[in-house]
Design an enzyme around this catalytic site. Structure first.
Site, PDB file in Angstrom:
ATOM      1  N   LYS A  52       0.842  -1.203   0.000  1.00 31.90           N
ATOM      2  CA  LYS A  52       0.000   0.000   0.000  1.00 31.90           C
ATOM      3  C   LYS A  52       0.878   1.255   0.000  1.00 31.90           C
ATOM      4  O   LYS A  52       0.616   2.206  -0.743  1.00 31.90           O
ATOM      5  CB  LYS A  52      -0.954  -0.007   1.213  1.00 31.90           C
ATOM      6  CG  LYS A  52      -2.072  -1.047   1.093  1.00 31.90           C
ATOM      7  CD  LYS A  52      -2.869  -1.226   2.384  1.00 31.90           C
ATOM      8  CE  LYS A  52      -3.874  -2.372   2.233  1.00 31.90           C
ATOM      9  NZ  LYS A  52      -4.651  -2.652   3.450  1.00 31.90           N
ATOM     10  N   GLN A  96      -4.503  -1.538   9.768  1.00 35.66           N
ATOM     11  CA  GLN A  96      -4.462  -2.866   9.161  1.00 35.66           C
ATOM     12  C   GLN A  96      -4.999  -3.925  10.118  1.00 35.66           C
ATOM     13  O   GLN A  96      -4.619  -3.969  11.293  1.00 35.66           O
ATOM     14  CB  GLN A  96      -3.013  -3.184   8.733  1.00 35.66           C
ATOM     15  CG  GLN A  96      -2.861  -4.464   7.923  1.00 35.66           C
ATOM     16  CD  GLN A  96      -3.516  -4.404   6.540  1.00 35.66           C
ATOM     17  OE1 GLN A  96      -3.711  -3.327   5.961  1.00 35.66           O
ATOM     18  NE2 GLN A  96      -3.869  -5.556   6.016  1.00 35.66           N
ATOM     19  N   ASP A 119     -10.902   2.947   4.207  1.00 32.51           N
ATOM     20  CA  ASP A 119     -11.215   1.517   4.097  1.00 32.51           C
ATOM     21  C   ASP A 119     -12.728   1.292   4.004  1.00 32.51           C
ATOM     22  O   ASP A 119     -13.171   0.208   3.630  1.00 32.51           O
ATOM     23  CB  ASP A 119     -10.718   0.778   5.359  1.00 32.51           C
ATOM     24  CG  ASP A 119      -9.450  -0.025   5.109  1.00 32.51           C
ATOM     25  OD1 ASP A 119      -9.199  -0.402   3.951  1.00 32.51           O
ATOM     26  OD2 ASP A 119      -8.716  -0.274   6.085  1.00 32.51           O
TER      27      ASP A 119
HETATM   28  N1  GUN Z   1      -6.841  -6.824   6.383  1.00 28.45           N
HETATM   29  C1  GUN Z   1      -7.189  -7.550   5.306  1.00 28.45           C
HETATM   30  N2  GUN Z   1      -7.734  -6.762   4.356  1.00 28.45           N
HETATM   31  C2  GUN Z   1      -7.738  -5.514   4.858  1.00 28.45           C
HETATM   32  C3  GUN Z   1      -8.159  -4.250   4.343  1.00 28.45           C
HETATM   33  O1  GUN Z   1      -8.678  -4.114   3.229  1.00 28.45           O
HETATM   34  N3  GUN Z   1      -7.988  -3.191   5.182  1.00 28.45           N
HETATM   35  C4  GUN Z   1      -7.439  -3.311   6.404  1.00 28.45           C
HETATM   36  N4  GUN Z   1      -7.324  -2.218   7.137  1.00 28.45           N
HETATM   37  N5  GUN Z   1      -7.028  -4.454   6.905  1.00 28.45           N
HETATM   38  C5  GUN Z   1      -7.178  -5.544   6.135  1.00 28.45           C
END
Ligand code: GUN
Length: 292
Positions: A52, A96, A119
């Site tokens: 990311k 995350q 998100d």
């Molecule tokens: N863990 C797995 N997928 C995601 C996501 O799209 N966002 C976040 N914050 N954590 C995750």
């Protein structure tokens, strides 16, 4: 069979975002800024967050990685979130998941300001999405909708079976595909672990979105000829012959199912790269909403 190439699409989307950033710079507008909070050292989370942050650099965003100890208390993390909510330089941030067991995910997600929740996990955004109001759509379902749009796949009136009812993928994609609008109007069945006779449902489906997390679960004899397959699974499976020691496997037995499908996403290179592209898109949207 045509491959739904998420890797190629994500490059296109990133190029578009890069151009939008360049335009903003030219006009003297703010550069989008995304922060990512990573608690602990989980291998998969490290990979995702790293990806990311790198993607932010590729499109010209500012990015901040905040790494916190596994042992951080829930209160200390909530304080950090308060700080990020008040940080006017940030357009959005993500925490995350998964978080360590002693931290309540729900408490943390509720503390994130909805306007910074790129998100799209906060109930305010989820509710607004369900009501077709301006919101942040969670990146994975947003990416799947973008695949339908860019490959011009008409889902209207089609029967879609979504497997898995997670808050991040299954539930929101079932809502998005059934809603009114340019891409939507599908008839959706949301299947889950208590569903009886899943095979009977998938065998009738025009579209299957599998977000289950069980490698090679969906087999050729479970689908009909011409089906469209979206494979959201990304499970690490131990493979001693691979330099990394593991390989990434989707929910779909690709060799078996691709013989019968009209369109199919590969794993890797399908939904995964789209998720990151749409997180960037949400960050750009947030920046535009804040400063235009
Ligand atoms: N863990 C797995 N997928 C995601 C996501 O799209 N966002 C976040 N914050 N954590 C995750």
């Amino acid at each position: 069979m045509e491959l739904l190439d998420g890797k190629k699409l994500s490059h296109q989307i990133k190029e578009e975002i890069k151009k939008a950033v360049a335009m903003r710079i030219e006009k003297g507008l703010k550069i989008p800024h995304l922060a990512a909070v990573l608690v602990g050292n989980d291998g998969a989370s490290l990979t995702y967050v790293g990806s990311k942050v790198r993607s932010c650099e590729q499109v010209g965003f500012k990015s901040t990685l905040i790494r916190l100890e596994d042992s951080i208390s829930e209160n200390a993390l909530l304080l950090k979130i308060k700080e990020l909510n008040n940080d006017m330089t940030l357009d959005g941030y993500i925490v995350q998941l998964p978080l360590p067991k002693h931290i309540d995910d729900e408490k943390i997600l509720l503390a994130i300001h909805p306007k910074k929740d790129v998100d799209g996990f906060h109930p305010a955004n989820f509710g607004r999405m369900a009501l077709e109001m301006e919101s942040f759509i969670p990146a994975t379902p947003f990416g799947i909708m973008e695949i339908f749009k860019r490959y011009q796949l008409d889902i209207s009136g089609k029967h879609c079976v979504v497997i898995g009812r997670s808050h991040i993928v299954g539930r929101p994609i079932s809502i998005l595909m059934s809603q009114k609008g340019q891409i939507g109007n599908a008839t959706v069945t949301l299947a889950h672990s208590r569903t009886k006779g899943l095979e009977k449902l998938t065998q009738k489906a025009d579209i299957i979105v599998s977000a289950l997390g069980i490698p090679n679960f969906l087999k050729g004899d479970m689908v009909k000829e011409g089906v469209i397959i979206i494979d959201v699974g990304i499970t690490r499976v131990v493979d001693k012959n691979h330099p990394k020691g593991y390989v990434i496997k989707g929910d779909v037995d690709f060799k078996d199912v691709s013989r019968k499908s009209s369109y199919i996403t590969p794993v890797p290179g399908g939904v995964g790269p789209m998720t990151i592209a749409m997180l960037l898109k949400n960050t750009l949207l947030s920046c535009e909403r804040n400063t235009n």
